[in-house]
Design a protein around this motif. Structure first.
Motif, short mmCIF file in Angstrom:
data_model
loop_
_atom_site.label_atom_id
_atom_site.label_comp_id
_atom_site.label_asym_id
_atom_site.label_seq_id
_atom_site.Cartn_x
_atom_site.Cartn_y
_atom_site.Cartn_z
N LYS A 14 0.74 -1.09 0.16
CA LYS A 14 -0.04 0.03 0.25
C LYS A 14 1.00 1.55 -0.03
N THR A 15 0.81 2.06 -1.10
CA THR A 15 1.56 3.20 -1.04
C THR A 15 0.56 4.34 -0.46
N VAL A 16 1.11 5.08 0.63
CA VAL A 16 0.47 6.07 1.42
C VAL A 16 0.71 7.45 0.78
N LEU A 17 1.90 7.78 0.49
CA LEU A 17 2.52 9.02 0.15
C LEU A 17 3.21 8.70 -1.10
N THR A 18 3.20 9.70 -2.16
CA THR A 18 3.87 9.69 -3.62
C THR A 18 4.34 10.80 -4.12
N LYS A 19 5.58 10.78 -4.46
CA LYS A 19 6.16 12.12 -4.74
C LYS A 19 6.01 13.17 -4.37
N VAL A 20 5.95 13.44 -2.97
CA VAL A 20 5.47 14.52 -2.14
C VAL A 20 6.75 15.53 -2.09
N SER A 21 6.62 16.55 -2.50
CA SER A 21 7.70 17.61 -2.64
C SER A 21 7.22 19.08 -2.16
N PHE A 22 7.72 19.75 -1.48
CA PHE A 22 7.63 21.04 -1.01
C PHE A 22 8.52 21.43 0.06
N GLN A 23 8.81 22.74 0.56
CA GLN A 23 9.80 23.30 1.20
C GLN A 23 9.39 24.42 2.03
N ILE A 24 9.89 24.49 3.28
CA ILE A 24 9.56 25.47 4.25
C ILE A 24 10.87 25.98 4.72
N ASP A 25 10.80 27.57 4.47
CA ASP A 25 12.31 27.97 4.85
C ASP A 25 12.22 28.90 6.16
N GLU A 26 11.13 29.13 6.32
CA GLU A 26 10.87 30.25 7.50
C GLU A 26 9.71 30.01 8.57
N PRO A 27 9.65 30.51 9.56
CA PRO A 27 8.71 30.43 10.63
C PRO A 27 7.35 31.06 10.00
N LYS A 28 6.30 29.86 10.02
CA LYS A 28 4.95 30.26 9.46
C LYS A 28 3.91 29.14 10.37
N ILE A 29 2.67 29.60 10.08
CA ILE A 29 1.64 28.56 10.35
C ILE A 29 1.12 27.86 9.16
N ILE A 30 1.22 26.66 9.01
CA ILE A 30 0.81 25.98 7.78
C ILE A 30 -0.35 24.98 8.11
N GLY A 31 -1.45 25.03 7.45
CA GLY A 31 -2.67 24.14 7.85
C GLY A 31 -2.39 22.96 6.66
N LEU A 32 -2.25 21.83 7.27
CA LEU A 32 -2.17 20.39 6.32
C LEU A 32 -3.55 19.99 6.33
N ILE A 33 -4.00 19.89 5.22
CA ILE A 33 -5.54 19.84 4.93
C ILE A 33 -5.78 18.49 3.87
N GLY A 34 -6.62 17.74 4.15
CA GLY A 34 -6.69 16.74 3.14
C GLY A 34 -7.87 15.62 3.74
N ARG A 35 -8.54 14.92 2.99
CA ARG A 35 -9.39 14.04 3.51
C ARG A 35 -8.85 12.88 4.23
N ASN A 36 -9.74 12.03 4.75
CA ASN A 36 -9.42 11.00 5.73
C ASN A 36 -8.57 9.89 4.76
N GLY A 37 -7.43 9.66 5.33
CA GLY A 37 -6.55 8.37 4.65
C GLY A 37 -5.55 8.82 3.48
N VAL A 38 -5.47 10.12 3.67
CA VAL A 38 -4.51 10.80 2.30
C VAL A 38 -3.12 10.96 2.62
N GLY A 39 -2.67 10.52 4.16
CA GLY A 39 -1.52 10.58 4.43
C GLY A 39 -1.07 11.68 5.34
N LYS A 40 -1.83 12.30 5.86
CA LYS A 40 -1.33 13.56 6.72
C LYS A 40 -0.66 13.02 7.73
N SER A 41 -1.32 12.23 8.40
CA SER A 41 -0.45 11.87 9.93
C SER A 41 0.73 11.03 9.45
N THR A 42 0.66 10.37 8.49
CA THR A 42 2.15 9.61 7.95
C THR A 42 3.06 10.75 7.68
#
Length: 298
Positions: A14-42
């Motif tokens: 089972k593939t939970v996350l695939t080709k996830v790419s992003f970068q955070i370079d400075e302090p900020k508050i980010i909302g991690l959003i998505g439907r159940n089972g998309v891999g947020k907790s992972t």
């Protein structure tokens, strides 16, 4: 501070996350959003160093996070399942926290517990679900870690205490800026709080953008179907819904003139995320209409 490049995570076949790419370079508050089972907790567990990537790259404060002491000292991950030693009272847990997190704001943590009317003489396992959520969030914020990862921190809290805790998050961020990633299904409550939205869909990054940009991606056209449908070829149609005589179509924002007798409504970031990850056409009403049309009664 955080970098992911073509990150993938598999559990067996089972593939939970695939080709996830992003970068955070400075302090900020980010909302991690998505439907159940998309891999947020992972994803949060990978950034916290609790789970190893299957392929690709993840770096936190310049280090591979999995079982890394530098990452462990600079990151905290708060989730429903977090546990504390059952022999320690809340008071003892807070007093010992500075041994693990050098910036731990002990007095602030006690003040917030008193505000929430949670006795420091309690044991963590004795708390109600809502009280545990409050304590866990207070512990995570008081740690003042450079990377603060909160997985559904408001679960179990009633509406009043959620409002208070959102204010606590914002005030503590202002006092001690750091990267905060908050996974939540309450985006409609958090839009005033988060600066950017990281939207996961089907295990990959669907969108990573400032909140105000997300709010401007689309608009809703509302009117009668006969007035709207002939013009849809000119629009980038994202979703449709028919509710009795009212026809609603969400389209990509543009400068095209509106059809006659049609209203345009702006969308919240929460609504936009639902559009990007939801069913493009139809609604629950349609299911019931079909069901009722074929129903037979004795």
């Amino acid at each position: 501070m955080i970098m992911c490049e073509n990150l993938e995570k598999r559990y067996g076949k089972k593939t939970v996350l695939t080709k996830v790419s992003f970068q955070i370079d400075e302090p900020k508050i980010i909302g991690l959003i998505g439907r159940n089972g998309v891999g947020k907790s992972t994803l949060l567990k990978i950034l916290a160093g609790h789970v190893k990537v299957s392929s690709g790259k993840a770096e936190v404060v310049g280090k591979k996070p999995f079982q890394n002491l530098t990452v462990a000292a600079n990151a905290i991950f708060i989730e429903d399942a977090i546990t504390f030693p059952s022999v320690l009272t809340l008071k003892e847990i807070l007093e010992s926290a500075k041994s693990f997190y050098v910036n731990f704001a002990t007095e602030l943590a006690f003040e917030l517990l008193r505000f929430a009317e949670i006795s420091e003489r309690n044991y963590h396992y004795q708390l109600s679900k809502g009280q545990k959520a409050v304590f866990n969030l207070v512990y995570g914020l008081a740690s003042r870690c450079a990377i603060t990862l909160l997985d559904e921190p408001m679960n179990g809290m009633d509406e009043t205490i959620r409002d208070d805790m959102y204010r606590v998050i914002l005030k503590d961020y202002i006092a001690y800026p750091r990267v905060m990633i908050i996974s939540s299904h309450y985006l409609h409550e958090m839009e005033h709080l988060v600066e950017e939205i990281l939207l996961l869909h089907k295990g990959t990054v669907e969108l990573f953008a400032p909140v105000d940009e997300v709010q401007q991606l689309a608009v809703k056209l509302v009117g009668q179907k006969v007035h709207i449908e002939p013009y849809l070829a000119n629009y980038n149609v994202l979703a449709k819904r028919e509710n009795g005589p009212i026809y609603e179509v969400i389209v990509g924002a543009n400068e095209l003139p509106l059809p006659d007798n049609v209203r345009m409504q702006s969308l919240s970031a929460s609504d936009m995320c639902k559009v990007l990850t939801g069913i493009k056409e139809g609604s629950i009403d349609d299911i019931y209409r079909k069901s009722e049309s074929g129903a037979q009664y004795l």
